[in-house]
Design a protein around this motif. Structure first.
Motif, mmCIF file in Angstrom:
data_model
loop_
_atom_site.group_PDB
_atom_site.id
_atom_site.type_symbol
_atom_site.label_atom_id
_atom_site.label_comp_id
_atom_site.label_asym_id
_atom_site.label_seq_id
_atom_site.Cartn_x
_atom_site.Cartn_y
_atom_site.Cartn_z
ATOM 1 N N TYR A 102 0.836 -1.195 0.000
ATOM 2 C CA TYR A 102 0.000 0.000 0.000
ATOM 3 C C TYR A 102 0.873 1.248 0.000
ATOM 4 O O TYR A 102 1.919 1.283 0.643
ATOM 5 N N ASP A 107 -5.319 3.412 1.356
ATOM 6 C CA ASP A 107 -5.448 2.441 0.260
ATOM 7 C C ASP A 107 -6.158 1.160 0.690
ATOM 8 O O ASP A 107 -6.691 0.445 -0.153
ATOM 9 N N LYS A 110 -9.705 0.604 -0.434
ATOM 10 C CA LYS A 110 -9.937 0.335 -1.857
ATOM 11 C C LYS A 110 -9.882 -1.155 -2.175
ATOM 12 O O LYS A 110 -10.036 -1.548 -3.327
#
Length: 149
Positions: A102, A107, A110
């Motif tokens: 990441y 992140d 996501k």
């Protein structure tokens, strides 16, 4: 032929006690080519070892973030490091370990397929996570480090 003087008694050693000089070709143990080359290579490396500098990293600066502090590195920590936070281990921790690396902690939101409960758990502990530079030495052990107790 006549010998003058007393002759010393002849001594014959037992076969196991004979030196290799006295052994015939069929009595000598065979040394394989591999064993001879391995010994020569080991001797050469041992001779060079004293002159070579040590290239190993002595301490990984981010060791505390692998589970030894309250903050966990999501790019390098093993799934067991998340056990201190209820709801993270093993499911969410496994998802984090297998979907990295990441760029930042945000992140993780996501990741496809996260349930609402998993997202809420991640939000709950978001301030306890950090995304440091991935280190290849810790990549293999992120999911299974072989410690079972």
């Amino acid at each position: 032929m006549a010998f003058v003087g007393a002759a010393a008694p002849l001594r014959v050693a037992a076969p196991a006690a004979r030196s290799s000089i006295c052994m015939s070709a069929e009595d000598k143990p065979a040394v394989s080519r591999r064993a001879a080359l391995t010994g020569a290579a080991a001797a050469a490396l041992a001779a060079m070892a004293g002159s070579l500098p040590a290239m190993a990293e002595t301490e990984y600066a981010n060791v505390p973030f692998l589970g030894g502090s309250d903050i966990i590195d999501i790019n390098n920590a093993n799934v067991r490091a998340y056990a201190k936070y209820p709801g993270m281990y093993p499911t969410v921790a496994g998802i984090l370990a297998t979907n990295g690396p990441y760029e930042s902690v945000s992140d993780v939101f996501k990741i496809p397929g996260l349930t609402e409960r998993q997202v809420n758990t991640l939000k709950k502990y978001q301030d306890k996570l950090v995304a440091l530079t991935p280190t290849p030495e810790y990549e293999l052990d992120k999911v299974n480090n072989g410690l079972y107790r």
